[in-house]
Scaffold this motif. Structure first.
Motif, PDB file in Angstrom:
ATOM      1  N   GLU A  45      38.899  40.625  47.857  1.00 57.78           N
ATOM      2  CA  GLU A  45      40.195  40.260  47.089  1.00 57.78           C
ATOM      3  C   GLU A  45      40.261  39.600  46.018  1.00 57.78           C
ATOM      4  O   GLU A  45      40.807  40.073  44.664  1.00 57.78           O
ATOM      5  N   GLU A  46      39.573  38.595  45.803  1.00 53.45           N
ATOM      6  CA  GLU A  46      39.365  37.344  44.784  1.00 53.45           C
ATOM      7  C   GLU A  46      37.994  38.414  43.493  1.00 53.45           C
ATOM      8  O   GLU A  46      39.202  38.498  42.118  1.00 53.45           O
ATOM      9  N   ILE A  47      37.404  39.508  44.273  1.00 54.64           N
ATOM     10  CA  ILE A  47      36.995  40.506  42.569  1.00 54.64           C
ATOM     11  C   ILE A  47      37.725  41.050  42.417  1.00 54.64           C
ATOM     12  O   ILE A  47      37.572  41.200  41.376  1.00 54.64           O
ATOM     13  N   TRP A  48      38.671  41.947  43.206  1.00 52.82           N
ATOM     14  CA  TRP A  48      38.933  43.214  42.194  1.00 52.82           C
ATOM     15  C   TRP A  48      40.266  42.613  41.346  1.00 52.82           C
ATOM     16  O   TRP A  48      40.697  42.717  40.465  1.00 52.82           O
ATOM     17  N   LYS A  49      40.872  41.359  41.741  1.00 51.44           N
ATOM     18  CA  LYS A  49      42.013  40.392  41.529  1.00 51.44           C
ATOM     19  C   LYS A  49      41.487  40.051  39.895  1.00 51.44           C
ATOM     20  O   LYS A  49      41.839  40.061  38.866  1.00 51.44           O
ATOM     21  N   ALA A  50      40.154  39.956  39.826  1.00 43.85           N
ATOM     22  CA  ALA A  50      39.301  39.617  38.621  1.00 43.85           C
ATOM     23  C   ALA A  50      39.261  40.514  38.148  1.00 43.85           C
ATOM     24  O   ALA A  50      39.681  40.542  36.774  1.00 43.85           O
ATOM     25  N   LEU A  51      39.001  41.245  38.233  1.00 43.46           N
ATOM     26  CA  LEU A  51      38.362  43.427  37.705  1.00 43.46           C
ATOM     27  C   LEU A  51      39.875  43.035  37.117  1.00 43.46           C
ATOM     28  O   LEU A  51      39.788  43.988  35.860  1.00 43.46           O
ATOM     29  N   GLU A  52      41.006  43.468  37.967  1.00 42.21           N
ATOM     30  CA  GLU A  52      42.459  43.745  37.441  1.00 42.21           C
ATOM     31  C   GLU A  52      42.677  42.904  36.404  1.00 42.21           C
ATOM     32  O   GLU A  52      42.993  43.924  34.635  1.00 42.21           O
ATOM     33  N   ILE A  53      42.492  41.413  36.146  1.00 43.58           N
ATOM     34  CA  ILE A  53      42.888  40.874  35.083  1.00 43.58           C
ATOM     35  C   ILE A  53      41.808  40.917  33.712  1.00 43.58           C
ATOM     36  O   ILE A  53      42.611  41.499  33.105  1.00 43.58           O
ATOM     37  N   ALA A  54      40.877  41.267  33.699  1.00 41.30           N
ATOM     38  CA  ALA A  54      39.722  41.389  32.837  1.00 41.30           C
ATOM     39  C   ALA A  54      39.626  43.014  32.870  1.00 41.30           C
ATOM     40  O   ALA A  54      39.489  43.339  31.111  1.00 41.30           O
ATOM     41  N   GLN A  55      41.178  43.761  32.888  1.00 41.89           N
ATOM     42  CA  GLN A  55      40.845  45.152  32.781  1.00 41.89           C
ATOM     43  C   GLN A  55      39.715  46.650  33.121  1.00 41.89           C
ATOM     44  O   GLN A  55      39.461  46.878  32.151  1.00 41.89           O
ATOM     45  N   ALA A  56      39.303  45.382  34.194  1.00 42.60           N
ATOM     46  CA  ALA A  56      37.569  46.641  34.539  1.00 42.60           C
ATOM     47  C   ALA A  56      37.950  46.851  35.522  1.00 42.60           C
ATOM     48  O   ALA A  56      37.134  47.740  36.334  1.00 42.60           O
ATOM     49  N   LYS A  57      39.051  47.105  36.508  1.00 41.96           N
ATOM     50  CA  LYS A  57      38.936  47.226  38.005  1.00 41.96           C
ATOM     51  C   LYS A  57      39.410  48.448  37.753  1.00 41.96           C
ATOM     52  O   LYS A  57      39.031  50.022  38.901  1.00 41.96           O
ATOM     53  N   GLU A  58      40.474  49.720  37.042  1.00 39.65           N
ATOM     54  CA  GLU A  58      39.855  51.081  36.567  1.00 39.65           C
ATOM     55  C   GLU A  58      38.962  51.823  36.878  1.00 39.65           C
ATOM     56  O   GLU A  58      38.424  52.399  36.856  1.00 39.65           O
ATOM     57  N   PHE A  59      38.002  51.564  35.574  1.00 38.92           N
ATOM     58  CA  PHE A  59      36.328  51.621  35.267  1.00 38.92           C
ATOM     59  C   PHE A  59      35.773  51.438  37.093  1.00 38.92           C
ATOM     60  O   PHE A  59      34.628  52.490  36.790  1.00 38.92           O
ATOM     61  N   VAL A  60      36.090  50.135  37.183  1.00 37.67           N
ATOM     62  CA  VAL A  60      35.145  49.966  38.824  1.00 37.67           C
ATOM     63  C   VAL A  60      35.140  51.218  39.897  1.00 37.67           C
ATOM     64  O   VAL A  60      34.425  51.438  40.535  1.00 37.67           O
ATOM     65  N   SER A  61      36.784  51.549  40.214  1.00 35.63           N
ATOM     66  CA  SER A  61      37.293  51.647  41.467  1.00 35.63           C
ATOM     67  C   SER A  61      36.301  53.106  40.874  1.00 35.63           C
ATOM     68  O   SER A  61      36.155  54.396  42.192  1.00 35.63           O
ATOM     69  N   ASN A  64      23.595  50.579  31.566  1.00 32.71           N
ATOM     70  CA  ASN A  64      24.261  51.112  32.349  1.00 32.71           C
ATOM     71  C   ASN A  64      25.909  51.260  32.032  1.00 32.71           C
ATOM     72  O   ASN A  64      26.662  51.705  32.571  1.00 32.71           O
ATOM     73  N   PHE A  65      26.025  50.459  30.808  1.00 34.83           N
ATOM     74  CA  PHE A  65      27.737  50.424  31.048  1.00 34.83           C
ATOM     75  C   PHE A  65      28.356  50.591  29.016  1.00 34.83           C
ATOM     76  O   PHE A  65      26.060  49.916  28.737  1.00 34.83           O
ATOM     77  N   SER A  66      28.866  50.351  28.938  1.00 39.23           N
ATOM     78  CA  SER A  66      29.022  50.016  28.000  1.00 39.23           C
ATOM     79  C   SER A  66      29.255  48.899  27.494  1.00 39.23           C
ATOM     80  O   SER A  66      29.742  48.157  27.942  1.00 39.23           O
ATOM     81  N   GLY A  67      29.853  48.640  26.245  1.00 38.88           N
ATOM     82  CA  GLY A  67      29.764  47.461  25.427  1.00 38.88           C
ATOM     83  C   GLY A  67      31.384  46.596  25.770  1.00 38.88           C
ATOM     84  O   GLY A  67      31.148  45.915  26.114  1.00 38.88           O
ATOM     85  N   GLY A  68      31.941  47.638  25.639  1.00 33.18           N
ATOM     86  CA  GLY A  68      33.042  46.854  26.465  1.00 33.18           C
ATOM     87  C   GLY A  68      34.017  47.238  27.695  1.00 33.18           C
ATOM     88  O   GLY A  68      33.607  45.783  28.161  1.00 33.18           O
ATOM     89  N   GLN A  69      32.955  47.483  28.638  1.00 26.31           N
ATOM     90  CA  GLN A  69      32.707  46.867  30.009  1.00 26.31           C
ATOM     91  C   GLN A  69      32.020  46.434  30.628  1.00 26.31           C
ATOM     92  O   GLN A  69      32.016  45.398  30.894  1.00 26.31           O
ATOM     93  N   ARG A  70      30.706  45.881  29.102  1.00 25.00           N
ATOM     94  CA  ARG A  70      29.776  44.389  29.981  1.00 25.00           C
ATOM     95  C   ARG A  70      31.037  43.283  29.442  1.00 25.00           C
ATOM     96  O   ARG A  70      30.861  42.409  30.552  1.00 25.00           O
TER      97      ARG A  70
END
Length: 574
Positions: free
Chosen positions: A436-452, A468-474
Motif C-alpha cells: 500500500e505504501e509502495i503504490w502510494k509513493a508510485l502514485e505521487i511520483a506519477q509512476a503508478k500507471e505504467f507500473v500497474s 529496461n525502462f525509459s529515462g522518465g520512468q527511471r
C-alpha cells in the motif's frame, strides 16, 4: 605486505608450517633410504633388507603425501580467507569514503584493486605458505644431507649456485619493473573497457565505434606488449635452470664416478647425492620464482593499502549532537563556502538561506553554477570549507551521518536503479514498506500507471541500471523510492529533467498535496518547475545572485530574468 600478513590466522600459519616441515623431512629422508637399499641390500643381495626398507620408504612417502595435502589445505584456505577479507574491507572502505576520495581513485582502479590486486595477494600468500616454507628448509636440509653423503662433491655447488644466482638475478632485474607496470596498464585497460561499455549508446549515436575500437586496441596492445616482454624474459629461466641442473648432474657423475673407482664413494651415496643436488637446485629456483612474484604482490599491496589507509574526511564527530526530530523540520545555510579538493576557485560562495517545514526550495541556475554541489552538502557528502549547514537547528558536522541521512530522502541527478524487482528497489528506502505504501509513493511520483500496466506489477524485473525502462520512468521510480522513506527533507537533484511538462506539473502538484510536513528541495533547469516554489535560489558561478519568490525575482534578479526570457515567449512571461 607486512600489513597483509597480520590479517592472517596465526593458527593456520602454524598448521601449514607444521605440515610442511613433516613433508620436507620425509622427502629429505627418502634419498638416504634409497642409498641404503643400494649399498646394503642390492650390493649384498639382501632381499629381506630391501623389502624392509621398501616398506619404510612407502610409509615416509605416504606421510609426505598426507603432509602435502594438509599444507595445501591450510595454505589455500588461508589465502582465500585473506582475499575475502581484503575484498570486504575495500568494499566497506569505499562505501564510507567521501565523494572526493572516491573520485580521486576512480571506479576502474577500484575494480582492479578489488579483483586483480587481491588475486595477486592470494597467489603469493598461497605460494608463501607452501614454497616459501618448503624452499629454504629443503635447501638447508638437502645441503646438510648432501655434505653428509660426501663433503668433497659438495664443492660442485660453489660453482653452480653463484652461476644460477647471476642468471636468475639478471632475469629478475629486468622482469620485476615490467611486472609492476602491468598493474597500472591493467587499470588503464579496465578504464577504457568500462567507459566503452557504459557509454555504448553514446558511441553508437555518434558513430564512433571504430574510434573506440582503436582506443581499446591501443590500451590492449600496450598491456599485451608488456606482458609478452616480461613473459619472454621469464621464459629464459626454465631452460637456463635446466641447463645448469643438467650440467650439475654431469659434474656429479663425472667426479662421483672417479671417487667410486678409487673406493672413496659408494654407488648408493652417489645416487642419493644426485637427488639432494636436484632438491637444492629446485629449492633455489623456487625461491627465485617467489622473489619474482613478491614485487608484483608488493605493488598490489601498496595499491590496496592506499584504499584501506584512506582517512575518512567526512567522519562522524567524537561528540555528537542529538538531532531533535520532534522539532519542526528546518534547513539553514549560513554563509556557506565550499571548494572541491585541489581546486583553486570556490564551487559555492556565501550561500545563505533558510527553509521551514512545508516549504519548497527551488534551485535554478546555469550549468556548473553549483546546484548539485549545494544539494550534496545537505546529506554531508562533502564538508563545507566555512559557514555551516544546519538541519533541525543542528550543524550537520555535529550529527552522526547515519542519523542525518535517515532524515533525508535524496533523488540523485543520475537515476540509479538496482538489479532485482521494482518492489526490492522501492524497499531500498524503507525495508518494511507495505504494498500500500509502495503504490502510494508510485502514485505521487506519477509512476503508478505504467507500473500497474506491467504484467508482473511490483514484481517486474529491473535490469542493471534500470536499462529496461525509459529515462522518465527511471526518474519516477527513483522519486517514488525516496518518497517511501519518512524524511524531514526531500531533495530532488534535477530529477524532473526527463519528464514532460504535463507529468512534471502533476508530480509537483502531488508533492504539494502529500508532502506537507517536510521541506522539499528541487534542483531544476526549467522555469515551469520552480515557479510555484516558496523560495527560489538563483545561482551563478557558485554565487547566490537571487533569492525570493518567482514574482520577486522576475522584478529584481537579472540572471533570473535571462533564464525566463530564454525559456518563455514574451506573452508567457507576463
Amino acid at each position: 605486505m607486512i600489513k597483509m600478513v597480520k590479517k592472517m590466522s596465526k593458527l593456520a600459519i602454524f598448521m601449514a608450517l607444521g605440515f610442511m616441515i613433516i613433508q620436507v623431512i620425509s622427502d629429505l629422508y627418502l634419498p638416504t633410504l634409497t642409498s641404503n637399499i643400494i649399498n646394503k641390500g642390492v650390493v649384498k643381495g639382501d632381499i629381506d633388507y630391501i623389502w624392509q626398507i621398501g616398506f619404510v620408504m612407502m610409509g615416509f612417502s605416504l606421510l609426505s603425501i598426507i603432509a602435502a595435502i594438509g599444507n595445501t589445505f591450510f595454505a589455500s584456505r588461508e589465502a582465500q580467507k585473506l582475499g575475502k577479507k581484503l575484498r570486504s574491507e575495500i568494499y566497506k572502505k569505499v562505501e564510507y569514503a567521501s565523494n572526493d576520495q572516491f573520485d580521486k581513485i576512480g571506479t576502474a582502479s577500484l575494480i582492479t584493486r578489488t579483483t586483480n590486486d587481491v588475486n595477486q595477494i592470494q597467489m603469493v600468500t598461497q605460494m608463501g605458505l607452501r614454497l616459501m616454507i618448503n624452499a629454504p628448509i629443503t635447501l638447508v636440509g638437502a645441503s646438510f644431507m648432501a655434505y653428509h653423503k660426501d663433503p668433497k662433491l659438495t664443492q660442485v655447488f660453489l660453482v653452480v649456485i653463484p652461476l644460477m644466482a647471476i642468471f636468475v638475478g639478471g632475469i629478475m632485474y629486468f622482469a620485476v619493473p615490467l611486472f609492476k607496470s602491468m598493474q597500472k596498464k591493467t587499470d588503464h585497460l579496465n578504464l577504457v573497457f568500462r567507459e566503452g561499455l557504459t557509454g555504448v549508446r553514446v558511441v553508437r549515436a555518434f558513430n564512433r565505434s571504430k574510434y573506440e575500437e582503436k582506443r581499446f586496441d591501443g590500451a590492449n596492445q600496450d598491456y599485451t606488449n608488456t606482458a609478452i616482454k616480461v613473459n619472454t624474459i621469464v621464459s629464459f629461466m626454465i631452460p637456463i635452470v635446466t641447463l645448469i641442473m643438467s650440467g650439475t648432474n654431469v659434474a656429479i657423475v663425472w667426479f662421483g664416478g672417479h671417487y667410486i673407482s678409487t673406493g672413496d664413494l659408494e654407488v648408493g651415496n652417489l645416487i642419493a647425492f644426485m637427488t639432494y643436488a636436484m632438491q637444492i637446485l629446485m629449492s633455489f629456483m623456487m625461491l627465485t620464482m617467489i622473489f619474482v612474484f613478491i614485487p608484483r604482490a608488493q605493488a598490489s599491496a601498496v595499491r590496496i593499502n592506499e584504499v584501506l589507509d584512506m582517512k575518512e574526511t567526512v567522519a562522524d564527530p567524537i561528540h555528537t549532537q542529538s538531532n531533535d526530530t520532534t522539532k519542526a523540520a528546518s534547513l539553514v545555510f549560513e554563509q556557506v563556502h565550499y571548494r572541491y579538493e585541489g581546486a583553486e576557485n570556490l564551487a559555492l560562495e556565501k550561500i545563505d538561506f533558510q527553509a521551514k517545514r512545508g516549504q519548497t526550495v527551488a534551485i535554478i541556475g546555469g550549468t556548473g553554477s553549483g546546484k548539485s554541489t549545494l544539494v550534496n552538502l545537505i546529506p554531508r557528502f562533502y564538508d563545507v570549507e566555512s559557514g555551516s549547514v544546519r538541519v533541525n537547528d543542528a550543524d550537520v558536522r555535529e550529527l552522526k551521518k547515519h542519523n542525518l541521512r535517515q532524515q533525508i530522502g535524496l533523488v540523485p541527478q543520475k537515476a540509479v536503479l538496482f538489479t532485482g524487482t521494482i518492489r526490492e528497489n522501492m524497499c531500498y528506502g524503507k525495508p518494511d514498506a507495505t504494498d500500500e505504501e509502495i503504490w502510494k509513493a508510485l502514485e505521487i511520483a506519477q509512476a503508478k500507471e505504467f507500473v500497474s500496466g506491467l504484467a508482473e506489477g511490483l514484481d517486474s524485473h529491473v535490469e542493471q541500471g534500470g536499462g529496461n525502462f525509459s529515462g522518465g520512468q527511471r526518474q519516477r521510480l527513483c522519486i517514488a523510492r525516496a518518497l517511501i522513506k519518512p524524511a524531514e527533507i526531500y531533495a530532488f537533484d534535477d530529477s524532473f529533467s526527463a519528464l514532460d511538462f504535463k507529468t512534471d506539473a502533476a508530480l509537483r502538484k502531488a508533492l504539494q498535496e502529500n508532502v506537507t510536513e517536510s521541506i522539499v528541495v528541487i534542483v531544476a533547469q526549467r522555469i515551469s518547475t520552480v515557479v510555484d516554489a516558496d523560495i527560489i535560489l538563483v545561482l551563478d558561478e557558485g554565487k547566490l545572485v537571487g533569492k525570493g519568490t518567482h514574482q520577486e525575482l522576475k522584478e529584481t534578479c537579472a540572471t533570473y530574468q535571462e533564464i525566463i526570457s530564454s525559456q518563455l515567449r514574451e506573452e508567457e512571461i507576463a
